[in-house]
Design a protein around this motif. Sequence first.
Motif, mmCIF file in Angstrom:
data_model
loop_
_atom_site.group_PDB
_atom_site.id
_atom_site.type_symbol
_atom_site.label_atom_id
_atom_site.label_comp_id
_atom_site.label_asym_id
_atom_site.label_seq_id
_atom_site.Cartn_x
_atom_site.Cartn_y
_atom_site.Cartn_z
ATOM 1 N N GLU A 78 1.126 -0.992 0.130
ATOM 2 C CA GLU A 78 0.263 0.007 0.115
ATOM 3 C C GLU A 78 1.153 1.395 0.322
ATOM 4 O O GLU A 78 0.368 2.393 -0.546
ATOM 5 C CB GLU A 78 -1.441 -0.241 1.329
ATOM 6 C CG GLU A 78 -1.880 -0.504 0.661
ATOM 7 C CD GLU A 78 -2.582 -1.673 2.091
ATOM 8 O OE1 GLU A 78 -2.741 -0.579 3.073
ATOM 9 O OE2 GLU A 78 -3.490 -2.050 2.366
ATOM 10 N N GLY A 79 1.878 1.288 0.983
ATOM 11 C CA GLY A 79 2.847 1.798 0.948
ATOM 12 C C GLY A 79 3.404 2.439 -0.819
ATOM 13 O O GLY A 79 3.448 3.815 -1.124
ATOM 14 N N MET A 80 3.532 2.145 -1.111
ATOM 15 C CA MET A 80 4.176 1.771 -2.734
ATOM 16 C C MET A 80 3.551 2.390 -3.736
ATOM 17 O O MET A 80 4.153 3.425 -4.085
ATOM 18 C CB MET A 80 4.592 0.342 -3.235
ATOM 19 C CG MET A 80 6.083 -0.104 -2.678
ATOM 20 S SD MET A 80 6.655 -1.180 -3.199
ATOM 21 C CE MET A 80 7.208 -1.006 -5.243
ATOM 22 N N LYS A 137 9.885 -5.846 -9.324
ATOM 23 C CA LYS A 137 10.327 -4.831 -8.330
ATOM 24 C C LYS A 137 9.083 -3.672 -7.708
ATOM 25 O O LYS A 137 8.897 -3.008 -7.376
ATOM 26 C CB LYS A 137 11.486 -4.908 -8.094
ATOM 27 C CG LYS A 137 12.620 -6.057 -8.036
ATOM 28 C CD LYS A 137 11.932 -6.943 -7.144
ATOM 29 C CE LYS A 137 12.637 -8.765 -7.346
ATOM 30 N NZ LYS A 137 12.524 -9.915 -7.561
ATOM 31 N N ASN A 138 9.359 -3.285 -9.560
ATOM 32 C CA ASN A 138 8.672 -1.932 -8.748
ATOM 33 C C ASN A 138 7.419 -1.781 -10.092
ATOM 34 O O ASN A 138 7.396 -1.768 -11.107
ATOM 35 C CB ASN A 138 9.630 -0.560 -9.123
ATOM 36 C CG ASN A 138 8.629 0.474 -9.222
ATOM 37 O OD1 ASN A 138 7.340 0.896 -9.282
ATOM 38 N ND2 ASN A 138 9.866 1.971 -9.124
ATOM 39 N N GLY A 160 -0.458 -9.581 -8.002
ATOM 40 C CA GLY A 160 0.547 -10.646 -8.523
ATOM 41 C C GLY A 160 1.308 -10.724 -7.187
ATOM 42 O O GLY A 160 1.679 -11.824 -7.128
ATOM 43 N N LYS A 161 1.011 -9.525 -6.691
ATOM 44 C CA LYS A 161 2.484 -9.545 -5.008
ATOM 45 C C LYS A 161 1.861 -10.561 -4.479
ATOM 46 O O LYS A 161 2.798 -11.270 -3.422
ATOM 47 C CB LYS A 161 2.573 -8.208 -4.994
ATOM 48 C CG LYS A 161 3.075 -8.626 -2.750
ATOM 49 C CD LYS A 161 4.496 -7.862 -3.658
ATOM 50 C CE LYS A 161 5.307 -8.137 -2.268
ATOM 51 N NZ LYS A 161 6.568 -8.325 -1.956
ATOM 52 N N VAL A 162 0.624 -10.623 -4.237
ATOM 53 C CA VAL A 162 -0.090 -11.934 -3.321
ATOM 54 C C VAL A 162 -0.038 -13.414 -3.992
ATOM 55 O O VAL A 162 0.246 -13.937 -2.972
ATOM 56 C CB VAL A 162 -1.954 -11.380 -3.446
ATOM 57 C CG1 VAL A 162 -2.623 -12.825 -2.418
ATOM 58 C CG2 VAL A 162 -1.811 -9.520 -2.779
#
Lengths: 282, 465
Positions: A12-14, B11-12, B380-382
């Motif tokens: 969320e921060g990102m 990553k970003n 995707g992160k999850v």
Amino acid sequence: MNGREIGWAIIEGMIAGMRPSVKEEVMDFEKIYTRYNVLEEEKKAGLKPEALIKDMMPSEDPWKTMAYAVFRGDTDTALNELKIALEKYKPQEVVDKGLAPGMNAVTKLYDDGVYYLPQVMLSADTMNTAIQYMEQTIGGKIEKKGKIVMHTAEGDIHDLGKNLAKVFLVSSGWDVIDLGRDVPVDDVVKAVEEIKPLMVTGTALMTTTMTAFPKIAKKLKEKGIEIPFICGGGAVNEDFIDTFDLGIIAKKAHQGPKYAEAALKGMSWEEIRKKRHEIAPI
Amino acid sequence: MIKRYTSMEYKNPDDLVFGKALYPVSGRFGINIGAGFVVPEIKVAPKPGTEKDLETFVEHHKEITTEVLDICLQLGYKNIMIEQEHVFQQTLNPDYAYETALAQVEIAEKYHDEYGIGVLIEHTIADIRKEEEEGGIRGSDRTHRMFDAFEQSSSAGVGSVAIETIGGKEISDYTIGRGDIKGTLFGIGVCGSEDMAWVWPQIVKIATKHGTIPAGDTDCSQANTAMFLAGGLMDREVSHTVAAVIRAIAAAKSLVAVEAGAIGPLKDCGYENPIVKAITGVPICIECTSICACAHIEVMGNLNRATGDVYSNEAVEYHQEFGGSTAEVWTAVTGNAADLSNTALQARQEKILRDLLTYSDMYRDPQGLVLAWPNAWRIGKVITEYGNDPYLRSKYAAIEAGNIIMEAYENKKLKLSRWELDTLNKAMEILNSLTDDADKFIEDCIKEYKNIPLFDPKNYGWTGA
Ligand code: B12
């Protein structure tokens, strides 16, 4: 915070810290698009679905409770009521007075744009489970309005539309003989010859498989069988279906029972094709 | 053989942009995908009736391929991907697959040699397996024919092969129309993932043997079925919030192809591809209404163009339009869309165009919202957090999609109808109540869904039931 929550905080921060190259704050999305479904629903906000169908529903028990159980897709209640009712009434009466009104009410709300497909599916499941239960207990078939043979075209496995249409037909009291998907032309013709249904249906989603329909129609005609052949599936349109005899276009699954009623009234395929917009509006 | 993703390659999220992938793919006839420019894709379904004999069928494929390449020359396109999605007869009959592939490859080679245009010929094998056939989806005659078609098309020299597997479809076909999210999670996240983990290593082996790219798979048979039934804003068949949640589950499933060795470009029909790209860094084909209205009309408008490396028309039947044949017309549509993005890349303004494409549809519908690049990355992160467990990663992907929709709703960015809201709340309640133990979930679902027509646990390698 556990590990997962820490993960969230980072994500969320990102995202909050991300600077999109276009600023969201300056945009008025309502100037770009309208979610008409939200407006439409607001218009109908005052409507109480149950009030709209009250007149169609039985007012006395056991029929009332049974009909509302079908209406809500509450299979347990429907079965309980049905078991009690069967001690006093004939299965046919149970269908006509208890189950069918509930199903008709759901279909009406769906046709009128108030209800949604999952509601119809759940009611249909309740209806069908109840009928199956009765057929098992009496060891015979409940009388149906007539026979309908359904299939998906040869070479085509897209059967979702056919299955939807089947739900509408079965739950409105038709005896459906489902030949399945990827059914060879000759198997359809043979089944129709043997079963002698009131109408036959086909579904084709591919331009390379819809060519089976005129072949079926031709073979049926050669055998002197002139029943309506309802053709659905994303690939077909009236320009194509109208090129061969017997064929009648169906665009939506809920049109099935309407065409069947027309056939039951004795209308020929030609009459149904001509009056299709009146008989089964989309 | 399956390498699970437990961390994000991107990553970003802000690095996600059209035309650039972390791991570009290159192949025969000068093709590079995800290497700093967008490639247009064209897919034409053969004219009905041309499948009647091999000669007519091959001639028609030559006609399509030639018309596509000629229009690319006329309009100055530098690259083109020509996908042939097998019709049933093509996968069923080995010579149909081989001969059409050979004819297309020869033409591609000629144009590449003569003009330097980059050409990727892709064959998508039809998943013709049927649950009810003797041997089931893992061992029937049709299963063997399907793999043989991979062999035929690859050995004829196509640049890449793809498929849209159907594992778990018998379950989701039943549950989607009934709004049953638990069953849909089982059908896609568990059964579908199991089936892909069985099919994909075999595809990779065949393709690699012939130097053909094993490209990708999609959840067409399930998430697109939901999207199709969801339809437009005024349709009332499947709730759009639920369809969006199903899309997130589909990402956890389509990822399996890459885990088994697919390298992209991931196949177009997979609207979930932006999520899979965020996880894996692999280039993707995409479609959305602005370039594929000939095949699908949905509410994602321009959005998927923001992250796509190949822009596809999805499919159009061969016939004439005023502008030319559909092969020519739709090559022009995807080619021009690709060149707008290529212009942005050259002007170093790609992020602006990306965000315009995204915002043009991000709040039109929840289905677009969950695929918008920041959200695609988030889902995707999850998935990678639970990467080792196909069930759990599907479940939490679904929940994350629900959270994203609720946030946008609460922030008053996305409007929802009562029905969309109620169905989402109900789905979230059910998802949140599910066990975190995959074995328990599977056991429970096998019992609960045992009466669904055609469902046989053996098709997914579960014998104990
Ligand atoms: C879901 C889907 C699939 C699923 C099918 C799941 C299933 N169990 O049916 C899967 C993934 C398995 C699949 C496979 C394939 N597919 Co497909 N698929 C679709 C998709 C996305 C949606 C179809 C769908 O289910 N629609 C929803 C249903 C409900 O609609 P429907 O059947 O039309 O039914 C409605 C009406 O027609 C009507 N109706 C239908 N029947 C009847 C009957 C009666 C009596 C009545 C009253 C009404 C009625 O009622 C319904 C609405 O209420 C379409 C896209 C599209 N544009 O159509 C492609 C599409 C049909 N598929 C296509 C292709 C090419 C294939 C494959 C060959 C792909 C491949 N290479 O693997 C294989 C086919 C293999 C084979 N032998 O059949 C192409 C066909 C192109 C062509 N040649 O014409 C399409 C058009 C996609 C595209 N744009 O390229 N597919």
